[in-house]
Design a protein around this motif. Structure first.
Motif, PDB file in Angstrom:
ATOM      1  N   GLN A  83     -71.671  55.856  -7.958  1.00  0.00           N
ATOM      2  CA  GLN A  83     -71.106  56.835  -8.864  1.00  0.00           C
ATOM      3  C   GLN A  83     -72.495  57.555  -9.637  1.00  0.00           C
ATOM      4  O   GLN A  83     -73.623  57.081  -9.150  1.00  0.00           O
ATOM      5  N   ALA A  84     -72.159  58.663 -10.026  1.00  0.00           N
ATOM      6  CA  ALA A  84     -73.146  59.499 -10.612  1.00  0.00           C
ATOM      7  C   ALA A  84     -73.220  59.018 -12.010  1.00  0.00           C
ATOM      8  O   ALA A  84     -72.392  59.550 -12.787  1.00  0.00           O
ATOM      9  N   VAL A  85     -74.366  58.281 -12.489  1.00  0.00           N
ATOM     10  CA  VAL A  85     -74.372  57.901 -13.795  1.00  0.00           C
ATOM     11  C   VAL A  85     -75.400  58.752 -14.440  1.00  0.00           C
ATOM     12  O   VAL A  85     -76.351  59.140 -14.043  1.00  0.00           O
ATOM     13  N   PRO A  86     -74.921  59.410 -15.832  1.00  0.00           N
ATOM     14  CA  PRO A  86     -73.682  58.999 -16.558  1.00  0.00           C
ATOM     15  C   PRO A  86     -72.578  60.064 -16.433  1.00  0.00           C
ATOM     16  O   PRO A  86     -72.040  60.388 -17.200  1.00  0.00           O
ATOM     17  N   ALA A  87     -72.517  60.568 -15.054  1.00  0.00           N
ATOM     18  CA  ALA A  87     -71.554  61.753 -15.007  1.00  0.00           C
ATOM     19  C   ALA A  87     -70.065  61.620 -15.065  1.00  0.00           C
ATOM     20  O   ALA A  87     -69.311  62.183 -15.502  1.00  0.00           O
ATOM     21  N   ALA A  88     -69.740  60.187 -14.682  1.00  0.00           N
ATOM     22  CA  ALA A  88     -68.366  59.746 -14.464  1.00  0.00           C
ATOM     23  C   ALA A  88     -67.613  59.797 -15.669  1.00  0.00           C
ATOM     24  O   ALA A  88     -68.040  59.490 -16.511  1.00  0.00           O
ATOM     25  N   GLY A  89     -66.495  60.564 -15.612  1.00  0.00           N
ATOM     26  CA  GLY A  89     -65.727  60.918 -16.919  1.00  0.00           C
ATOM     27  C   GLY A  89     -66.025  62.052 -17.640  1.00  0.00           C
ATOM     28  O   GLY A  89     -65.309  62.295 -18.797  1.00  0.00           O
ATOM     29  N   THR A  90     -67.097  62.613 -17.350  1.00  0.00           N
ATOM     30  CA  THR A  90     -67.588  63.539 -18.318  1.00  0.00           C
ATOM     31  C   THR A  90     -66.646  65.138 -17.921  1.00  0.00           C
ATOM     32  O   THR A  90     -66.434  65.855 -18.721  1.00  0.00           O
ATOM     33  N   ASN A  91     -66.134  65.315 -16.706  1.00  0.00           N
ATOM     34  CA  ASN A  91     -65.115  66.396 -16.325  1.00  0.00           C
ATOM     35  C   ASN A  91     -65.799  67.736 -16.599  1.00  0.00           C
ATOM     36  O   ASN A  91     -65.192  68.579 -17.187  1.00  0.00           O
ATOM     37  N   VAL A  92     -67.322  67.797 -16.324  1.00  0.00           N
ATOM     38  CA  VAL A  92     -67.981  68.932 -16.263  1.00  0.00           C
ATOM     39  C   VAL A  92     -67.076  70.185 -15.688  1.00  0.00           C
ATOM     40  O   VAL A  92     -66.989  70.007 -14.469  1.00  0.00           O
ATOM     41  N   PRO A  93     -66.761  71.325 -16.286  1.00  0.00           N
ATOM     42  CA  PRO A  93     -66.010  72.412 -15.597  1.00  0.00           C
ATOM     43  C   PRO A  93     -67.039  73.060 -14.705  1.00  0.00           C
ATOM     44  O   PRO A  93     -67.770  73.456 -15.159  1.00  0.00           O
ATOM     45  N   LEU A  94     -66.320  73.286 -13.476  1.00  0.00           N
ATOM     46  CA  LEU A  94     -66.880  73.874 -12.391  1.00  0.00           C
ATOM     47  C   LEU A  94     -66.788  75.418 -12.410  1.00  0.00           C
ATOM     48  O   LEU A  94     -65.298  75.764 -12.487  1.00  0.00           O
ATOM     49  N   TRP A  95     -67.380  76.226 -11.946  1.00  0.00           N
ATOM     50  CA  TRP A  95     -67.251  77.692 -11.549  1.00  0.00           C
ATOM     51  C   TRP A  95     -67.857  77.987 -10.106  1.00  0.00           C
ATOM     52  O   TRP A  95     -68.798  77.360  -9.907  1.00  0.00           O
ATOM     53  N   ILE A  96     -66.829  78.731  -9.501  1.00  0.00           N
ATOM     54  CA  ILE A  96     -67.290  79.357  -8.098  1.00  0.00           C
ATOM     55  C   ILE A  96     -67.974  80.713  -8.662  1.00  0.00           C
ATOM     56  O   ILE A  96     -67.360  81.663  -9.048  1.00  0.00           O
ATOM     57  N   LEU A  97     -69.381  80.898  -8.143  1.00  0.00           N
ATOM     58  CA  LEU A  97     -69.935  82.149  -8.099  1.00  0.00           C
ATOM     59  C   LEU A  97     -69.844  83.079  -6.864  1.00  0.00           C
ATOM     60  O   LEU A  97     -69.775  82.406  -5.951  1.00  0.00           O
ATOM     61  N   GLY A  98     -69.911  84.077  -6.773  1.00  0.00           N
ATOM     62  CA  GLY A  98     -69.819  84.952  -5.836  1.00  0.00           C
ATOM     63  C   GLY A  98     -70.550  86.462  -5.875  1.00  0.00           C
ATOM     64  O   GLY A  98     -69.978  87.161  -6.889  1.00  0.00           O
ATOM     65  N   SER A  99     -70.906  86.882  -4.877  1.00  0.00           N
ATOM     66  CA  SER A  99     -71.095  88.486  -4.708  1.00  0.00           C
ATOM     67  C   SER A  99     -70.395  88.998  -3.405  1.00  0.00           C
ATOM     68  O   SER A  99     -70.662  90.197  -3.115  1.00  0.00           O
ATOM     69  N   SER A 100     -69.362  88.185  -2.787  1.00  0.00           N
ATOM     70  CA  SER A 100     -68.611  88.738  -1.880  1.00  0.00           C
ATOM     71  C   SER A 100     -67.393  88.034  -1.952  1.00  0.00           C
ATOM     72  O   SER A 100     -66.879  87.396  -2.949  1.00  0.00           O
ATOM     73  N   THR A 101     -66.424  88.269  -0.925  1.00  0.00           N
ATOM     74  CA  THR A 101     -65.016  87.724  -0.767  1.00  0.00           C
ATOM     75  C   THR A 101     -65.012  86.174  -0.584  1.00  0.00           C
ATOM     76  O   THR A 101     -63.916  85.682  -0.855  1.00  0.00           O
ATOM     77  N   TYR A 102     -66.174  85.768  -0.117  1.00  0.00           N
ATOM     78  CA  TYR A 102     -66.144  84.486   0.407  1.00  0.00           C
ATOM     79  C   TYR A 102     -65.784  83.170  -0.784  1.00  0.00           C
ATOM     80  O   TYR A 102     -64.955  82.534  -0.778  1.00  0.00           O
ATOM     81  N   GLY A 103     -66.530  83.668  -1.851  1.00  0.00           N
ATOM     82  CA  GLY A 103     -66.405  82.683  -3.149  1.00  0.00           C
ATOM     83  C   GLY A 103     -64.914  83.070  -3.755  1.00  0.00           C
ATOM     84  O   GLY A 103     -64.384  82.111  -4.425  1.00  0.00           O
ATOM     85  N   ALA A 104     -64.463  84.210  -3.580  1.00  0.00           N
ATOM     86  CA  ALA A 104     -63.023  84.422  -4.369  1.00  0.00           C
ATOM     87  C   ALA A 104     -61.916  83.648  -3.589  1.00  0.00           C
ATOM     88  O   ALA A 104     -61.099  83.101  -4.246  1.00  0.00           O
ATOM     89  N   TYR A 105     -61.992  83.550  -2.025  1.00  0.00           N
ATOM     90  CA  TYR A 105     -61.069  82.629  -1.408  1.00  0.00           C
ATOM     91  C   TYR A 105     -61.254  81.206  -1.964  1.00  0.00           C
ATOM     92  O   TYR A 105     -60.326  80.728  -1.990  1.00  0.00           O
ATOM     93  N   LEU A 106     -62.567  80.995  -1.873  1.00  0.00           N
ATOM     94  CA  LEU A 106     -62.808  79.258  -2.203  1.00  0.00           C
ATOM     95  C   LEU A 106     -62.300  78.922  -3.639  1.00  0.00           C
ATOM     96  O   LEU A 106     -61.819  77.956  -3.725  1.00  0.00           O
ATOM     97  N   ALA A 107     -62.894  79.732  -4.554  1.00  0.00           N
ATOM     98  CA  ALA A 107     -62.323  79.478  -5.879  1.00  0.00           C
ATOM     99  C   ALA A 107     -60.680  79.446  -5.850  1.00  0.00           C
ATOM    100  O   ALA A 107     -60.263  78.480  -6.826  1.00  0.00           O
ATOM    101  N   ALA A 108     -60.118  80.486  -5.352  1.00  0.00           N
ATOM    102  CA  ALA A 108     -58.465  80.439  -5.285  1.00  0.00           C
ATOM    103  C   ALA A 108     -58.281  79.200  -4.869  1.00  0.00           C
ATOM    104  O   ALA A 108     -57.002  78.457  -5.455  1.00  0.00           O
TER     105      ALA A 108
END
Length: 337
Positions: free
Chosen positions: A151-176
């Motif tokens: 477990q990542a203490v105290p991260a469990a249950g926080t549901n921190v929102p993730l974003w994918i960053l990109g400067s090419s199309t790679y990140g676009a495919y992954l985020a999608a």
């Protein structure tokens, strides 16, 4: 209405030090929430004397403690530099300290030069496992399950929102594919902006975090009372990009009257290409420029960089930007005004 947010470079200038840069970032965030900005992000950069945000999670804590409501986060953490567990622990702690206010944007580049990559103990193939690392990180923020060994203490249950960053199309495919919000770094790599947005939107798969595509577009904006003054203030960033072309890592420099005396034709071409999406000018110029960008990209949110040497003038730039966007929002709500 398109939201506006801030990406702060936490610049160390020729007449300041890292502590002043950190306190200026905190000060800007406090003003930004009053002006209606949605988020305030800082980024992981290493071995850059002019940027004080290398210890990104620590900087986020400093900024969040000096503000009350604005979301604060990373734009971003270069995940291949770290074990996902460590990042989950850091950002889970931030989420406990500042509930509902922490964002975590993720990139796969090292954020530095090859020599510093070695000093970071980053494995050459670390970027190859970026998609799996994102999924692993996401799992640490989910509620802990019975029998879960790690477990990542105290991260469990926080549901921190993730974003994918990109400067090419790679990140676009992954985020999608992962159903995550996507932020494109058109403030320094604008060439593939439109194609990346089209890929992201057309391939998007809904997820537990997000049910429809959400795209953020990075843009440099330098605002002042007149076009002439804004263009002069913008020379600070132009010199920074010229220095990158030279392989020089310098402190932020004060603006100059004639940028043509500073850069070579090669440096000008490279910097101009990287800064092609910049909006520089008076309030009316900025309003028109941002409207054109929003119309072209259908961005859900703009992540604005205003790289100005003097802190007071930088505050004024962000105030002008907010005023132009707030006025446009009022006009949309009440067209008769």
């Amino acid at each position: 209405m398109t939201a506006i947010s801030i990406l702060d470079l936490v610049r160390v200038t020729e007449n300041t030090d890292a502590r002043v840069a950190l306190d200026n970032a905190r000060d800007l965030a406090a003003y930004a929430e009053k002006w209606g900005y949605r988020r305030f992000w800082v980024a992981e950069h290493h071995n850059m004397p002019g940027i004080a945000s290398a210890a990104t999670s620590v900087v986020i804590g400093h900024i969040a403690a000096g503000s009350k409501t604005i979301r604060v986060g990373a734009g971003g953490i270069m995940l291949p530099n770290h074990a996902p567990l460590i990042i989950a622990e850091q950002f889970g702690t931030l989420a406990r300290l500042f509930p509902g206010r922490i964002d975590l944007g993720l990139g796969r580049a090292p954020g530095t030069d090859p020599l510093t990559v070695r000093a970071l103990r980053r494995q050459p193939a670390a970027a190859d496992t970026f998609p799996q690392d994102v999924v692993e990180l996401q799992s640490y923020f989910a509620p802990a399950q019975a029998g879960q060994r790690i477990q990542a203490v105290p991260a469990a249950g926080t549901n921190v929102p993730l974003w994918i960053l990109g400067s090419s199309t790679y990140g676009a495919y992954l985020a999608a594919e992962l159903g995550l919000p996507y932020a494109f770094a058109s403030h320094f790599a604008p060439e593939q902006l439109l194609s990346a947005l089209e890929i992201y939107r057309s391939h998007f798969k809904p997820s537990q975090q997000l049910d429809r595509p959400y795209a953020m577009v990075g843009v440099n904006v330098v605002a002042a009372e007149t076009d002439r003054e804004a263009k002069r203030l913008a020379t600070t960033q132009q010199m920074s990009f010229a220095n990158l072309a030279r392989g020089a890592r310098q402190l932020s420099q004060p603006p100059i009257d004639d940028i043509e005396t500073y850069w070579s034709p090669r440096e000008k071409a490279q910097a101009t290409s990287m800064l092609a999406r910049s909006v520089v000018g008076s309030p009316e110029t900025v309003r028109a420029g941002l409207k054109a960008l929003i119309d072209e990209t259908a961005a859900d949110e703009l992540m604005i960089v205003s790289d100005i040497y003097d802190h007071a003038l930088r505050l004024r730039s962000f105030e002008i930007i907010a005023d132009t966007q707030n006025a446009d929002a009022r006009r949309q709500l009440c067209p008769e005004t």
